[in-house]
Design an enzyme around this catalytic site. Structure first.
Site, PDB file in Angstrom:
ATOM      1  N   LYS A  37      42.037  36.639  34.230  1.00  0.00           N
ATOM      2  CA  LYS A  37      42.612  37.231  35.449  1.00  0.00           C
ATOM      3  C   LYS A  37      42.206  36.523  36.734  1.00  0.00           C
ATOM      4  O   LYS A  37      42.993  36.457  37.668  1.00  0.00           O
ATOM      5  CB  LYS A  37      42.271  38.712  35.522  1.00  0.00           C
ATOM      6  CG  LYS A  37      40.791  38.990  35.702  1.00  0.00           C
ATOM      7  CD  LYS A  37      40.494  40.474  35.577  1.00  0.00           C
ATOM      8  CE  LYS A  37      39.043  40.722  35.941  1.00  0.00           C
ATOM      9  NZ  LYS A  37      38.498  41.913  35.328  1.00  0.00           N
ATOM     10  N   ARG A 132      33.245  52.923  37.632  1.00  0.00           N
ATOM     11  CA  ARG A 132      34.590  52.414  37.824  1.00  0.00           C
ATOM     12  C   ARG A 132      35.439  53.172  36.811  1.00  0.00           C
ATOM     13  O   ARG A 132      35.341  54.397  36.779  1.00  0.00           O
ATOM     14  CB  ARG A 132      34.650  50.887  37.677  1.00  0.00           C
ATOM     15  CG  ARG A 132      35.879  50.290  38.391  1.00  0.00           C
ATOM     16  CD  ARG A 132      35.967  48.772  38.320  1.00  0.00           C
ATOM     17  NE  ARG A 132      36.475  48.325  37.016  1.00  0.00           N
ATOM     18  CZ  ARG A 132      36.697  47.048  36.702  1.00  0.00           C
ATOM     19  NH1 ARG A 132      36.461  46.090  37.593  1.00  0.00           N
ATOM     20  NH2 ARG A 132      37.146  46.718  35.504  1.00  0.00           N
TER      21      ARG A 132
HETATM   22  C1  PLP Z   1      37.523  41.595  34.521  1.00  0.00           C
HETATM   23  C2  PLP Z   1      37.181  42.394  33.377  1.00  0.00           C
HETATM   24  C3  PLP Z   1      36.390  41.845  32.363  1.00  0.00           C
HETATM   25  C4  PLP Z   1      35.803  40.449  32.435  1.00  0.00           C
HETATM   26  O1  PLP Z   1      34.728  40.421  33.339  1.00  0.00           O
HETATM   27  P1  PLP Z   1      33.816  39.109  33.544  1.00  0.00           P
HETATM   28  O2  PLP Z   1      32.688  39.577  34.362  1.00  0.00           O
HETATM   29  O3  PLP Z   1      34.670  38.121  34.231  1.00  0.00           O
HETATM   30  O4  PLP Z   1      33.396  38.664  32.199  1.00  0.00           O
HETATM   31  C5  PLP Z   1      36.129  42.634  31.257  1.00  0.00           C
HETATM   32  N1  PLP Z   1      36.612  43.885  31.165  1.00  0.00           N
HETATM   33  C6  PLP Z   1      37.371  44.453  32.124  1.00  0.00           C
HETATM   34  C7  PLP Z   1      37.856  45.837  31.954  1.00  0.00           C
HETATM   35  C8  PLP Z   1      37.670  43.723  33.258  1.00  0.00           C
HETATM   36  O5  PLP Z   1      38.420  44.280  34.203  1.00  0.00           O
END
Ligand code: PLP
Length: 617
Positions: A37, A132
């Site tokens: 992302k 969150r």
């Molecule tokens: C962005 C995201 C991740 C990945 O996080 P990183 O810190 O980049 O490894 C994993 N799970 C969810 C739900 C996310 O939104």
């Protein structure tokens, strides 16, 4: 040539980082979902992660998932951001799993999935304190009680997300809690959860220290792979690169100026009140990048002698007094943290330049054209128009390294194919006899550790060959597992063949299924099945897969085959995936051909498979 700021994206480093992290996780039985992302779902990045061994791609936005799919990324997709109610239809048809925390959204997904006869996988998110997304633990069992009753929904797992809002660190304690909740769900409702998903890059320390509970078998990693950092202390992760992404901008002014502004000072362009330390006259450079492009606070100059003084929307001011070789017009490079990378990848003003060593690019491997024929035949009896093919390939930047003509002898065919693959070249085998494909598979099994195949044919005759292939490196599994085989366009299958297909995990798509699903979806599924975890795929194109109006000159013509357009769509999608490692084109019966139209079509389809665009997909 664009002259704005740009990011170089080193795909080999991303692949390497992914390999390092998936290898670590595999040791502890953990499957890695690669998260793209922060790159706005960049297809090349997703492909690099997949080459590095991630099991699927996780994305926050449907838009990114659609972009990835349209650009030949064939894998399973997980939607990471809990979805809006309004997206249910799109989600059940386009992603394999979504993360959820709201019952009414899961109900909407259930309705959308049932209406289409689909089953959607949900991973229920539980909030372990980061505040969150996630169901509060007290509400978990009551909610799951309702979800298990919903048609069209499979609870595929339980997950949690930490270190994102509250900065809560994954620990043996909260992860044990996660496992505990998963077990309670399994016992209470008599279901088995496929995944227990222990967070993101902030869990890497816990995994590497061996303290992650064994039951956790899934993780979602973005930053760890892309920037080579764990995210509790932002420490570099051992064995990974931190500079897969570098931001470059050009010096547009270079002058010696005082370090303190002259005159009475008020607010700067962003309402701040900057303070200045008097260091006397300094060499100051202005770069063509600013807050419109990136989060300036997240940039670190690659040259340690350079320091950032400040920035406005379009200007970045740096002190270059101590740096060497700095001139007007030269470019300076910066590392970025996650926030800066996110902004720069999102900014339309920042150009993205993915780079990859040539040696890894399968598209640039040379081709060895290999004709299998009993004796030398006149040109009019050959399945391909060699002059057109050569010209077309040259136009595509591909070239034929060698041309070979060999006898129709199983041993010679398989040895020739193996030799070509071992020389790191692409075999393009063509033969009039459709049975030749069997020997090609033996050659592939002798040279590729693991491969998949897509067979476009009206008949199922190729599949009998698979049962006799030698085993792979481990000595147990065959080099070509049946789940890596996709048959497309079947219209006539013998009893024995259909029994083989049913008893194996081969994916078979008949003409009816192609009509129902559409060619795009069929090829998408076939690429996913054939390509996953392999060193590439072999494509067999039996000309009888096409309708007799397109290819009349085949041994057993049957009406109702693929249309001209469907054929090209299939070839172009396969080309775009970049997975093809070898190709065989078979089945030509010259006496039945009409003005060499079958040969002309075969030549065009081969060019399509090597990247020629006929349909604009
Ligand atoms: C962005 C995201 C991740 C990945 O996080 P990183 O810190 O980049 O490894 C994993 N799970 C969810 C739900 C996310 O939104």
């Amino acid at each position: 040539m664009p002259y704005g700021p740009y990011i170089t994206i080193d795909l080999n480093k991303i692949e390497h980082n992914a390999r390092t992290i998936t290898a670590l996780c595999r040791k502890y039985g953990i499957e890695v979902c690669g998260v793209t992302k922060v790159t706005c779902g960049m297809p090349q990045v997703a492909k690099a992660m997949l080459r590095g061994g991630v099991a699927c791609i996780g994305e926050s936005r449907m838009k990114n998932i659609h972009r990835l799919k349209a650009n030949g990324v064939s894998t399973e997709f997980t939607l990471l951001r809990i979805p809006p109610l309004s997206a249910a239809e799109d989600i059940v048809t386009s992603v394999n799993m979504s993360l959820n925390s709201e019952l009414s959204v899961i109900q909407a997904l259930s309705e959308a999935a049932s209406r289409r006869g689909l089953v959607h996988n949900t991973m229920i998110m539980v909030d372990l304190g980061d505040l969150r997304e996630g169901v509060w633990p007290d509400d978990l069992l009551p909610m799951v009680r309702e979800v298990v009753e919903l048609p069209g929904i499979r609870i595929a797992g339980l997950g949690t997300n930490l270190s994102c809002y509250g900065g809560v660190i994954p620990s043996g304690k909260n992860m044990t809690q996660l496992v505990e909740y998963a077990r309670r769900i399994e016992t209470a409702f008599g279901i088995k959860l496929r995944y227990i998903s222990g967070g993101n890059s902030s869990s890497l320390n816990l995994i590497a220290s061996g303290k992650m509970p064994r039951a956790v078998n899934h993780i979602r990693i973005g930053e760890g792979i892309l920037l080579g950092r764990e995210t509790v202390n932002r420490a570099s992760w051992p064995g990974t690169f931190q500079d897969a992404f570098l931001l470059q901008a050009e010096i547009i002014e270079l002058k010696e100026k005082p370090s303190v502004p002259i005159g009475e000072t008020g607010e700067d362009a962003f309402g701040g009140k900057p303070e200045f330390v008097d260091k006397g006259e300094r060499d100051r450079a202005i770069l063509n990048i600013g807050r419109e492009d990136v989060v300036v606070e997240g940039m670190v100059p690659v040259d340690p002698e350079i320091s950032i003084l400040g920035a406005s929307s379009d200007h970045l001011i740096v002190d270059v007094t101590e740096a060497e070789n700095v001139r007007l017009g030269s470019e300076l490079a910066f590392f970025m943290n996650y926030g800066a990378l996110l902004a720069a990848m999102t900014s339309e003003y920042v150009e993205k330049r993915p780079v990859r060593d040539r040696e890894f690019v399968s598209e640039n491997r040379h081709i060895v054209l290999t004709e299998i024929s009993p004796q030398s035949e006149p040109d009019s009896d050959r399945l391909l128009n060699i002059d057109d093919l050569t010209k077309g390939l040259n136009q595509l930047g591909q070239s034929i390294a060698r041309r070979r003509q060999i006898r129709d002898d199983p041993e010679i065919v398989s040895e020739t194919v193996a030799e070509i693959i071992n020389d790191d070249l692409i075999p393009l085998v063509y033969a009039n006899d459709p049975k030749t494909c069997l020997d090609v598979y033996l050659g592939l099994a002798l040279s590729l550790p693991m491969f998949g195949t897509i067979i476009l044919s009206a008949h199922g005759s190729c599949i009998t060959a698979f049962t006799e292939l030698p085993p792979g490196p481990g000595g147990v599994e065959p080099r070509l597992e049946s789940e890596r085989v996709a048959l497309i366009g079947l219209r006539e299958v013998s009893h024995e063949e259909s029994r083989l297909i049913r008893r194996s995990r081969i994916s078979a798509y008949t003409l009816e299924e192609i009509d129902a699903l559409g060619m795009r979806e069929v090829i998408y599924r076939a690429l996913r099945a054939a390509g996953m975890g392999t060193d590439g795929i072999h494509v067999t194109l039996d000309m009888d897969v096409l309708d007799t109006t397109v290819a009349p000159g085949v041994h057993r013509p049957i009406r109702g085959g693929l249309s001209y357009r469907e054929g090209h769509l299939a070839m172009e999608m396969i080309a775009k995936s970049g997975l093809m490692r070898s190709l065989a084109v078979v089945d030509y019966f010259p006496e039945r051909d009409v003005n060499r139209s079958t040969a002309g079509a075969a030549t065009e389809y081969v060019l399509s498979l090597f990247g020629k665009k006929i349909l604009k997909i």
